[in-house]
Write a protein that holds these residues in place. Structure first.
Motif, PDB file in Angstrom:
ATOM      1  N   UNK A  73       0.935  -1.098  -0.123  1.00  0.00           N
ATOM      2  CA  UNK A  73       0.076  -0.018   0.035  1.00  0.00           C
ATOM      3  C   UNK A  73       0.807   1.276   0.106  1.00  0.00           C
ATOM      4  N   UNK A  74       1.986   1.350   0.469  1.00  0.00           N
ATOM      5  CA  UNK A  74       2.784   2.285   0.593  1.00  0.00           C
ATOM      6  C   UNK A  74       3.382   2.715  -0.871  1.00  0.00           C
ATOM      7  N   UNK A  75       3.354   1.953  -1.678  1.00  0.00           N
ATOM      8  CA  UNK A  75       3.871   2.103  -3.169  1.00  0.00           C
ATOM      9  C   UNK A  75       2.715   2.969  -3.630  1.00  0.00           C
ATOM     10  N   UNK A  76       1.619   3.285  -3.355  1.00  0.00           N
ATOM     11  CA  UNK A  76       0.825   4.075  -4.258  1.00  0.00           C
ATOM     12  C   UNK A  76       1.352   5.634  -3.995  1.00  0.00           C
ATOM     13  N   UNK A  77       1.271   5.944  -5.345  1.00  0.00           N
ATOM     14  CA  UNK A  77       1.552   7.426  -5.667  1.00  0.00           C
ATOM     15  C   UNK A  77       0.394   8.222  -6.035  1.00  0.00           C
ATOM     16  N   UNK A  78       0.177   9.177  -5.587  1.00  0.00           N
ATOM     17  CA  UNK A  78      -0.939   9.983  -6.055  1.00  0.00           C
ATOM     18  C   UNK A  78      -0.581  11.449  -6.529  1.00  0.00           C
ATOM     19  N   UNK A  79       0.495  11.304  -7.408  1.00  0.00           N
ATOM     20  CA  UNK A  79       0.998  12.646  -7.894  1.00  0.00           C
ATOM     21  C   UNK A  79       1.362  12.334  -9.394  1.00  0.00           C
ATOM     22  N   UNK A  80       1.482  13.357  -9.957  1.00  0.00           N
ATOM     23  CA  UNK A  80       2.053  13.343 -11.316  1.00  0.00           C
ATOM     24  C   UNK A  80       3.680  12.946 -11.315  1.00  0.00           C
ATOM     25  N   UNK A  81       3.984  12.186 -12.191  1.00  0.00           N
ATOM     26  CA  UNK A  81       5.298  11.602 -12.172  1.00  0.00           C
ATOM     27  C   UNK A  81       5.543  11.254 -13.501  1.00  0.00           C
ATOM     28  N   UNK A  82       6.762  11.405 -14.014  1.00  0.00           N
ATOM     29  CA  UNK A  82       7.375  10.789 -15.287  1.00  0.00           C
ATOM     30  C   UNK A  82       7.362   9.021 -15.051  1.00  0.00           C
ATOM     31  N   UNK A  83       6.620   8.270 -16.234  1.00  0.00           N
ATOM     32  CA  UNK A  83       6.727   7.067 -16.300  1.00  0.00           C
ATOM     33  C   UNK A  83       8.223   6.486 -16.103  1.00  0.00           C
ATOM     34  N   UNK A  84       8.338   5.418 -15.463  1.00  0.00           N
ATOM     35  CA  UNK A  84       9.879   4.930 -15.039  1.00  0.00           C
ATOM     36  C   UNK A  84      10.703   6.005 -14.796  1.00  0.00           C
ATOM     37  N   UNK A  85      10.174   7.086 -14.072  1.00  0.00           N
ATOM     38  CA  UNK A  85      11.145   7.952 -13.686  1.00  0.00           C
ATOM     39  C   UNK A  85      12.010   8.436 -14.712  1.00  0.00           C
ATOM     40  N   UNK A  86      11.739   8.447 -16.086  1.00  0.00           N
ATOM     41  CA  UNK A  86      12.452   8.972 -17.193  1.00  0.00           C
ATOM     42  C   UNK A  86      11.893  10.266 -17.665  1.00  0.00           C
ATOM     43  N   UNK A  87      12.837  11.321 -17.251  1.00  0.00           N
ATOM     44  CA  UNK A  87      12.578  12.740 -17.515  1.00  0.00           C
ATOM     45  C   UNK A  87      12.170  12.766 -19.184  1.00  0.00           C
ATOM     46  N   UNK A  88      12.497  12.180 -19.667  1.00  0.00           N
ATOM     47  CA  UNK A  88      12.436  12.514 -21.246  1.00  0.00           C
ATOM     48  C   UNK A  88      10.773  12.459 -21.421  1.00  0.00           C
ATOM     49  N   UNK A  89       9.950  11.489 -20.627  1.00  0.00           N
ATOM     50  CA  UNK A  89       8.438  11.587 -20.690  1.00  0.00           C
ATOM     51  C   UNK A  89       7.872  12.250 -19.858  1.00  0.00           C
ATOM     52  N   UNK A  90       6.630  12.997 -20.098  1.00  0.00           N
ATOM     53  CA  UNK A  90       5.914  13.647 -19.242  1.00  0.00           C
ATOM     54  C   UNK A  90       5.541  13.061 -18.044  1.00  0.00           C
ATOM     55  N   UNK A  91       5.338  13.949 -17.102  1.00  0.00           N
ATOM     56  CA  UNK A  91       4.834  13.638 -15.603  1.00  0.00           C
ATOM     57  C   UNK A  91       3.291  13.725 -16.152  1.00  0.00           C
ATOM     58  N   UNK A  92       2.878  12.511 -15.650  1.00  0.00           N
ATOM     59  CA  UNK A  92       1.445  12.012 -15.901  1.00  0.00           C
ATOM     60  C   UNK A  92       0.838  11.535 -14.496  1.00  0.00           C
ATOM     61  N   UNK A  93      -0.441  11.491 -14.371  1.00  0.00           N
ATOM     62  CA  UNK A  93      -1.494  11.382 -13.322  1.00  0.00           C
ATOM     63  C   UNK A  93      -1.390   9.870 -12.957  1.00  0.00           C
ATOM     64  N   UNK A  94      -1.693   9.537 -11.626  1.00  0.00           N
ATOM     65  CA  UNK A  94      -1.673   8.180 -11.180  1.00  0.00           C
ATOM     66  C   UNK A  94      -2.634   7.234 -12.051  1.00  0.00           C
ATOM     67  N   UNK A  95      -3.652   7.745 -12.722  1.00  0.00           N
ATOM     68  CA  UNK A  95      -4.707   7.077 -13.324  1.00  0.00           C
ATOM     69  C   UNK A  95      -4.268   6.718 -15.106  1.00  0.00           C
ATOM     70  N   UNK A  96      -3.020   7.441 -15.497  1.00  0.00           N
ATOM     71  CA  UNK A  96      -2.450   7.153 -16.638  1.00  0.00           C
ATOM     72  C   UNK A  96      -1.592   5.984 -16.439  1.00  0.00           C
TER      73      UNK A  96
END
Length: 172
Positions: A73-96
């Protein structure tokens, strides 16, 4: 409308769902890519009669809903983030994202059904790991797949370039 709770998290509601089976064999280790061509078994729990699968062998694919049990449960992230932490890809929301960081921690896969043996469904291209709890499965009907053109930005195609590559192609 009452504004005194504005900005506070919405209380979570939960439901209880049965685990109908378990993934046996296949992937291990939570790999991001090279999921293609791996065979595994979806083993239904013994309390389900064999007739629950009657006619399923006539279908080529299943839709399987499974639980990301290796996460927490602690892995859940409710914020926009870049997929696979790759800054080349845009930060997107949890439900993307299609990973264990969404609140229900559920995955959906469309494996090819190879054969049925009692309560064992032999499949390929199921991207759940060995030991994963299966919540539901159903035969895929073409008519229930997305209608019309499916659109997406370029980054998922870039990110998933090797997702369905054969496991044998994985660099050692």
């Amino acid at each position: 409308m009452n504004d005194e709770n504005e900005g506070e998290p919405v209380p979570a509601h939960s439901i209880e769902v049965p685990v109908i089976g378990t993934v046996v064999g296949g992937h291990a280790g939570r790999l991001d890519d090279y999921k293609g061509g791996v065979e595994s078994i979806i083993r239904l729990r013994p309390e389900y009669p064999v007739e629950t699968l009657k006619g399923i062998e006539e279908f080529s694919h299943l839709q399987v809903i499974w639980f990301f049990s290796e996460g927490a449960p602690d892995d859940v992230a409710l914020h926009a983030r870049s997929p696979r932490d790759n800054p080349a890809w845009p930060a997107t929301g949890t439900f993307v994202h299609h990973n264990h960081r969404r609140p229900p921690r559920l995955g959906t896969s469309f494996p090819k059904l190879l054969r049925v043996d009692g309560l064992d469904l032999h499949v390929t291209d199921l991207d759940a790991d060995d030991g994963t709890p299966v919540i539901d499965l159903v035969a895929v009907f073409r008519e229930m797949l997305p209608r019309g053109v499916v659109t997406q930005p370029a980054w998922p195609t870039e990110m998933l370039e090797n997702y369905w590559a054969p496991a044998s192609d994985r660099p050692q």
